[in-house]
Design an enzyme around this catalytic site. Structure first.
Site, PDB file in Angstrom:
ATOM      1  N   ASP A 296      -7.173  -5.683   4.114  1.00  9.84           N
ATOM      2  CA  ASP A 296      -6.392  -4.456   4.212  1.00  9.84           C
ATOM      3  C   ASP A 296      -6.502  -3.887   5.616  1.00  9.84           C
ATOM      4  O   ASP A 296      -7.607  -3.609   6.091  1.00  9.84           O
ATOM      5  CB  ASP A 296      -6.917  -3.434   3.194  1.00  9.84           C
ATOM      6  CG  ASP A 296      -6.150  -2.123   3.209  1.00  9.84           C
ATOM      7  OD1 ASP A 296      -5.150  -2.012   3.931  1.00  9.84           O
ATOM      8  OD2 ASP A 296      -6.567  -1.208   2.480  1.00  9.84           O
TER       9      ASP A 296
ATOM     10  N   MET B  67     -11.978   5.231  -1.430  1.00  9.11           N
ATOM     11  CA  MET B  67     -12.602   5.533  -0.143  1.00  9.11           C
ATOM     12  C   MET B  67     -13.193   6.936  -0.244  1.00  9.11           C
ATOM     13  O   MET B  67     -12.748   7.873   0.426  1.00  9.11           O
ATOM     14  CB  MET B  67     -11.576   5.466   0.980  1.00  9.11           C
ATOM     15  CG  MET B  67     -10.881   4.138   1.125  1.00  9.11           C
ATOM     16  SD  MET B  67      -9.860   4.133   2.624  1.00  9.11           S
ATOM     17  CE  MET B  67      -8.684   2.874   2.198  1.00  9.11           C
TER      18      MET B  67
ATOM     19  N   ASP C 156      -4.728   3.839  -2.171  1.00 13.59           N
ATOM     20  CA  ASP C 156      -5.895   4.308  -1.425  1.00 13.59           C
ATOM     21  C   ASP C 156      -6.224   5.734  -1.834  1.00 13.59           C
ATOM     22  O   ASP C 156      -5.412   6.649  -1.657  1.00 13.59           O
ATOM     23  CB  ASP C 156      -5.624   4.265   0.077  1.00 13.59           C
ATOM     24  CG  ASP C 156      -5.588   2.845   0.610  1.00 13.59           C
ATOM     25  OD1 ASP C 156      -6.489   2.065   0.252  1.00 13.59           O
ATOM     26  OD2 ASP C 156      -4.672   2.520   1.384  1.00 13.59           O
TER      27      ASP C 156
ATOM     28  N   HIS D  46      -1.263  -1.294  -4.258  1.00 14.25           N
ATOM     29  CA  HIS D  46      -2.537  -0.862  -3.695  1.00 14.25           C
ATOM     30  C   HIS D  46      -2.503   0.645  -3.491  1.00 14.25           C
ATOM     31  O   HIS D  46      -1.621   1.172  -2.804  1.00 14.25           O
ATOM     32  CB  HIS D  46      -2.791  -1.567  -2.362  1.00 14.25           C
ATOM     33  CG  HIS D  46      -4.149  -1.324  -1.793  1.00 14.25           C
ATOM     34  ND1 HIS D  46      -5.258  -2.035  -2.205  1.00 14.25           N
ATOM     35  CD2 HIS D  46      -4.587  -0.437  -0.862  1.00 14.25           C
ATOM     36  CE1 HIS D  46      -6.312  -1.611  -1.533  1.00 14.25           C
ATOM     37  NE2 HIS D  46      -5.933  -0.629  -0.725  1.00 14.25           N
TER      38      HIS D  46
ATOM     39  N   MET E  92     -11.987  -4.669   5.187  1.00 19.64           N
ATOM     40  CA  MET E  92     -11.140  -3.776   5.966  1.00 19.64           C
ATOM     41  C   MET E  92     -10.981  -4.333   7.377  1.00 19.64           C
ATOM     42  O   MET E  92     -11.966  -4.639   8.049  1.00 19.64           O
ATOM     43  CB  MET E  92     -11.754  -2.376   6.034  1.00 19.64           C
ATOM     44  CG  MET E  92     -11.815  -1.644   4.703  1.00 19.64           C
ATOM     45  SD  MET E  92     -10.181  -1.378   3.960  1.00 19.64           S
ATOM     46  CE  MET E  92      -9.360  -0.411   5.239  1.00 19.64           C
TER      47      MET E  92
ATOM     48  N   MET F  66      -8.583   8.806  -1.027  1.00 18.36           N
ATOM     49  CA  MET F  66      -9.416   9.300   0.067  1.00 18.36           C
ATOM     50  C   MET F  66      -9.814  10.747  -0.186  1.00 18.36           C
ATOM     51  O   MET F  66      -9.004  11.540  -0.681  1.00 18.36           O
ATOM     52  CB  MET F  66      -8.659   9.200   1.394  1.00 18.36           C
ATOM     53  CG  MET F  66      -8.126   7.824   1.704  1.00 18.36           C
ATOM     54  SD  MET F  66      -7.297   7.797   3.314  1.00 18.36           S
ATOM     55  CE  MET F  66      -6.533   6.178   3.267  1.00 18.36           C
TER      56      MET F  66
ATOM     57  N   SER G  65       0.835  -1.196   0.000  1.00 20.17           N
ATOM     58  CA  SER G  65       0.000   0.000   0.000  1.00 20.17           C
ATOM     59  C   SER G  65       0.869   1.245   0.000  1.00 20.17           C
ATOM     60  O   SER G  65       1.646   1.479   0.944  1.00 20.17           O
ATOM     61  CB  SER G  65      -0.912   0.015   1.231  1.00 20.17           C
ATOM     62  OG  SER G  65      -1.556   1.264   1.346  1.00 20.17           O
TER      63      SER G  65
ATOM     64  N   HIS H 226      -8.341   1.660  -4.614  1.00 18.61           N
ATOM     65  CA  HIS H 226      -9.390   1.536  -3.598  1.00 18.61           C
ATOM     66  C   HIS H 226      -9.988   2.915  -3.364  1.00 18.61           C
ATOM     67  O   HIS H 226      -9.338   3.793  -2.791  1.00 18.61           O
ATOM     68  CB  HIS H 226      -8.747   0.964  -2.326  1.00 18.61           C
ATOM     69  CG  HIS H 226      -9.671   0.813  -1.178  1.00 18.61           C
ATOM     70  ND1 HIS H 226      -9.218   0.558   0.107  1.00 18.61           N
ATOM     71  CD2 HIS H 226     -11.027   0.875  -1.078  1.00 18.61           C
ATOM     72  CE1 HIS H 226     -10.242   0.468   0.925  1.00 18.61           C
ATOM     73  NE2 HIS H 226     -11.350   0.663   0.231  1.00 18.61           N
TER      74      HIS H 226
END
Length: 228
Positions: free
Chosen positions: A178, A70, A36, A34, A139, A38, A9, A68
């Protein structure tokens, strides 16, 4: 048994050397990267957008990007992230009002479609959409920040998600975990049913004085996950 995949990540990477860090973990044996995304609304943090994903796509070479989202209203940004290079695009069941439509659109755009569950969201929420999914992401921390401790109670959810995918999932599905994953718990995560392990601090370290050794860290994590 499904092949175990290690997905470092970038949330735990050195953002001042992000492309270099990604090239390093790819050379060290990462199966996916990975990312993220956000928005400061769905989770209490802000990270990156499509422009950074595009740059990471170039740095990662042949290693797929696992993006991912979010974010609230993820359906507004699907095209942008797939065009930027996402091979897997995961949205949250809690943020997607029209989840079936969103998942269908991800697959129409040519990416693998994933759905993620926060720690407090029951696996039951996946049942209506399970046959459409390429991936489920469980998660095991509350999303928003790296370096949090693994929530042990979520292992039961991993087991439940595995059973659901085995009975109703599409061919070739993945079950991803994750949050707080490292060599100390990787084997239990795999035994619960996961085959994709997202790892931030366990690969990149926890600070500027704890960087490097990506190959050793990935090898240790893979060995632990495989029970070697």
């Amino acid at each position: 048994m499904q092949r175990i995949k290690i997905a470092p990540s970038v949330l735990s990477a050195d953002f001042g050397r992000l492309a270099e860090e990604v090239r390093s973990v790819c050379a060290a044996g990462a199966d996916e990267i990975h990312v993220d995304v956000m928005d400061g609304r769905f989770v209490p943090n802000i990270t990156v957008g499509p422009l950074v994903v595009r740059a990471l796509r170039e740095a990662a070479g042949d290693v797929p990007l696992d993006v991912h989202l979010m974010i609230e209203e993820p359906e507004r940004y699907l095209e942008a992230f797939v065009e930027a290079g996402a091979a897997v695009l995961t949205v949250h069941v809690e943020a997607s009002v029209h989840l079936h439509r969103t998942v269908t659109r991800i697959r129409e755009l040519g990416a693998r479609a994933g759905v993620s569950l926060n720690p407090s969201t029951p696996t039951l929420a996946l049942e209506p959409i399970a046959p459409e999914l390429d991936r489920v992401l469980v998660m095991t921390v509350n999303p928003g920040f790296g370096g949090q401790p693994f929530i042990e109670a979520c292992l039961r959810k991993v087991q439940q998600a595995r059973g659901l995918l085995e009975t109703r999932g599409r061919a070739g599905w993945d079950l991803e975990v994750d949050g707080g994953v490292g060599p100390d718990n990787a084997r239990r995560v795999v035994e619960a049913g996961a085959n994709v392990l997202v790892a931030g601090a366990a690969v990149f370290g926890r600070g500027p004085d704890d960087r490097g050794r990506h190959a050793d860290r990935i090898a240790a994590l893979r060995a632990a996950a495989e029970g070697r």
